[in-house]
Motif scaffolding. Structure first.
Motif, PDB file in Angstrom:
ATOM      1  N   ALA A   9       7.875  17.059 -49.077  1.00  0.00           N
ATOM      2  CA  ALA A   9       8.589  15.992 -49.784  1.00  0.00           C
ATOM      3  C   ALA A   9      10.089  16.292 -49.811  1.00  0.00           C
ATOM      4  N   LEU A  10      10.880  15.238 -49.807  1.00  0.00           N
ATOM      5  CA  LEU A  10      12.328  15.353 -49.923  1.00  0.00           C
ATOM      6  C   LEU A  10      12.770  14.519 -51.118  1.00  0.00           C
ATOM      7  N   GLU A  11      13.363  15.167 -52.110  1.00  0.00           N
ATOM      8  CA  GLU A  11      13.873  14.477 -53.292  1.00  0.00           C
ATOM      9  C   GLU A  11      15.337  14.110 -53.068  1.00  0.00           C
ATOM     10  N   ILE A  12      15.639  12.844 -53.261  1.00  0.00           N
ATOM     11  CA  ILE A  12      17.007  12.356 -53.090  1.00  0.00           C
ATOM     12  C   ILE A  12      17.473  11.736 -54.408  1.00  0.00           C
ATOM     13  N   PRO A  13      18.426  12.378 -55.084  1.00  0.00           N
ATOM     14  CA  PRO A  13      18.975  11.767 -56.302  1.00  0.00           C
ATOM     15  C   PRO A  13      19.704  10.468 -55.930  1.00  0.00           C
ATOM     16  N   VAL A  14      19.360   9.392 -56.597  1.00  0.00           N
ATOM     17  CA  VAL A  14      19.980   8.094 -56.326  1.00  0.00           C
ATOM     18  C   VAL A  14      21.186   7.970 -57.258  1.00  0.00           C
ATOM     19  N   TYR A  61      15.228  12.013 -42.993  1.00  0.00           N
ATOM     20  CA  TYR A  61      14.022  12.740 -43.421  1.00  0.00           C
ATOM     21  C   TYR A  61      13.205  13.184 -42.205  1.00  0.00           C
ATOM     22  N   ILE A  62      13.016  12.284 -41.275  1.00  0.00           N
ATOM     23  CA  ILE A  62      12.204  12.594 -40.084  1.00  0.00           C
ATOM     24  C   ILE A  62      12.919  13.600 -39.186  1.00  0.00           C
ATOM     25  N   THR A  63      14.190  13.368 -38.887  1.00  0.00           N
ATOM     26  CA  THR A  63      14.888  14.269 -37.964  1.00  0.00           C
ATOM     27  C   THR A  63      15.148  15.638 -38.579  1.00  0.00           C
ATOM     28  N   ASP A  64      15.369  15.700 -39.885  1.00  0.00           N
ATOM     29  CA  ASP A  64      15.514  17.011 -40.527  1.00  0.00           C
ATOM     30  C   ASP A  64      14.220  17.812 -40.394  1.00  0.00           C
ATOM     31  N   HIS A  65      13.088  17.138 -40.518  1.00  0.00           N
ATOM     32  CA  HIS A  65      11.804  17.846 -40.426  1.00  0.00           C
ATOM     33  C   HIS A  65      11.504  18.293 -38.998  1.00  0.00           C
ATOM     34  N   PHE A  66      11.673  17.408 -38.032  1.00  0.00           N
ATOM     35  CA  PHE A  66      11.273  17.705 -36.660  1.00  0.00           C
ATOM     36  C   PHE A  66      12.347  18.428 -35.853  1.00  0.00           C
ATOM     37  N   GLY A  67      13.559  18.488 -36.358  1.00  0.00           N
ATOM     38  CA  GLY A  67      14.597  19.291 -35.733  1.00  0.00           C
ATOM     39  C   GLY A  67      15.468  18.566 -34.734  1.00  0.00           C
ATOM     40  N   PRO A  68      16.389  19.319 -34.115  1.00  0.00           N
ATOM     41  CA  PRO A  68      17.396  18.714 -33.246  1.00  0.00           C
ATOM     42  C   PRO A  68      16.820  18.073 -31.979  1.00  0.00           C
ATOM     43  N   GLY A  69      15.595  18.406 -31.608  1.00  0.00           N
ATOM     44  CA  GLY A  69      14.973  17.778 -30.442  1.00  0.00           C
ATOM     45  C   GLY A  69      14.304  16.457 -30.756  1.00  0.00           C
ATOM     46  N   ALA A  70      14.327  16.044 -32.007  1.00  0.00           N
ATOM     47  CA  ALA A  70      13.658  14.805 -32.415  1.00  0.00           C
ATOM     48  C   ALA A  70      14.479  13.589 -32.008  1.00  0.00           C
ATOM     49  N   ARG A  71      13.795  12.597 -31.475  1.00  0.00           N
ATOM     50  CA  ARG A  71      14.427  11.334 -31.096  1.00  0.00           C
ATOM     51  C   ARG A  71      13.646  10.197 -31.741  1.00  0.00           C
ATOM     52  N   LEU A  72      14.328   9.441 -32.594  1.00  0.00           N
ATOM     53  CA  LEU A  72      13.680   8.302 -33.226  1.00  0.00           C
ATOM     54  C   LEU A  72      13.467   7.209 -32.186  1.00  0.00           C
ATOM     55  N   ARG A  73      12.257   6.710 -32.098  1.00  0.00           N
ATOM     56  CA  ARG A  73      11.930   5.642 -31.152  1.00  0.00           C
ATOM     57  C   ARG A  73      11.805   4.296 -31.852  1.00  0.00           C
ATOM     58  N   ALA A  74      11.311   4.316 -33.089  1.00  0.00           N
ATOM     59  CA  ALA A  74      11.182   3.086 -33.877  1.00  0.00           C
ATOM     60  C   ALA A  74      11.127   3.455 -35.351  1.00  0.00           C
ATOM     61  N   VAL A  75      11.790   2.652 -36.155  1.00  0.00           N
ATOM     62  CA  VAL A  75      11.735   2.798 -37.612  1.00  0.00           C
ATOM     63  C   VAL A  75      11.403   1.408 -38.151  1.00  0.00           C
ATOM     64  N   VAL A  90      11.663  10.036 -53.843  1.00  0.00           N
ATOM     65  CA  VAL A  90      10.952  11.131 -53.199  1.00  0.00           C
ATOM     66  C   VAL A  90      10.316  10.589 -51.920  1.00  0.00           C
ATOM     67  N   LEU A  91      10.786  11.113 -50.788  1.00  0.00           N
ATOM     68  CA  LEU A  91      10.227  10.724 -49.499  1.00  0.00           C
ATOM     69  C   LEU A  91       9.089  11.661 -49.120  1.00  0.00           C
ATOM     70  N   THR A  92       7.988  11.077 -48.663  1.00  0.00           N
ATOM     71  CA  THR A  92       6.854  11.839 -48.150  1.00  0.00           C
ATOM     72  C   THR A  92       6.429  11.209 -46.832  1.00  0.00           C
ATOM     73  N   GLY A  93       5.770  12.005 -46.010  1.00  0.00           N
ATOM     74  CA  GLY A  93       5.324  11.498 -44.722  1.00  0.00           C
ATOM     75  C   GLY A  93       4.062  12.178 -44.256  1.00  0.00           C
ATOM     76  N   THR A  94       3.278  11.446 -43.465  1.00  0.00           N
ATOM     77  CA  THR A  94       2.047  11.960 -42.886  1.00  0.00           C
ATOM     78  C   THR A  94       1.967  11.530 -41.436  1.00  0.00           C
ATOM     79  N   VAL A  95       1.691  12.481 -40.538  1.00  0.00           N
ATOM     80  CA  VAL A  95       1.505  12.160 -39.125  1.00  0.00           C
ATOM     81  C   VAL A  95       0.185  11.403 -38.990  1.00  0.00           C
ATOM     82  N   THR A  96       0.264  10.179 -38.454  1.00  0.00           N
ATOM     83  CA  THR A  96      -0.931   9.344 -38.319  1.00  0.00           C
ATOM     84  C   THR A  96      -1.410   9.207 -36.886  1.00  0.00           C
ATOM     85  N   ALA A  97      -0.555   9.536 -35.922  1.00  0.00           N
ATOM     86  CA  ALA A  97      -0.938   9.483 -34.507  1.00  0.00           C
ATOM     87  C   ALA A  97      -0.068  10.457 -33.735  1.00  0.00           C
TER      88      ALA A  97
END
Length: 131
Positions: A9-14, A61-75, A90-97
């Motif tokens: 999880a990533l907590e982001i103060p708004v 959130y996604i690129t911080d988790h997967f690192g500098p090799g991560a490339r967003l394809r669709a959001v 609080v951002l959470t994520g689960t790999v579904t595929a």
């Protein structure tokens, strides 16, 4: 990485600054994102975060988790409860595929004190260590 993997999880103060800076950075000058009085006149208790800022935070959130090799394809996200100053998202994520080429689909939820601020799916390709 595997299907079912849960991202930390990533907590982001708004903060008021985050909301205003995100709106200005994305060239969204709607007064409800920087002028509390105008937001109240339009029925909101305070200024609130715009979708472009939310989209950027989800991508981070996604690129911080997967690192500098991560490339967003669709959001693909949908907004729900507003993010108001003083709350925490609080951002959470689960790999579904997961494809053999390293492309993953991640279900993302961003929750705050009112409920789900953002829900959606992010497709990300993670390059190999030698790429």
């Amino acid at each position: 990485m595997r299907v079912g993997h849960e991202l930390p999880a990533l907590e982001i103060p708004v903060t008021r600054t985050l909301i205003v800076a995100g709106a200005v950075a994305s060239r969204d000058y709607q007064d409800v994102h920087h002028d509390a009085e105008a937001a109240r006149a339009k029925g909101s208790p305070d200024i609130f975060m715009n979708i472009l800022t939310t989209n950027g935070l989800v991508g981070r959130y996604i690129t911080d988790h997967f690192g500098p090799g991560a490339r967003l394809r669709a959001v693909k996200i949908r907004l729900g409860a507003p993010n108001y100053p003083g709350d925490t998202m609080v951002l959470t994520g689960t790999v579904t595929a997961l494809d053999p080429d390293g492309t993953a689909e991640v279900r993302v939820v961003g929750a705050n004190g009112l409920g789900h601020h953002v829900t959606g799916k992010v497709t990300v390709t993670v390059a190999g260590e030698d790429s």
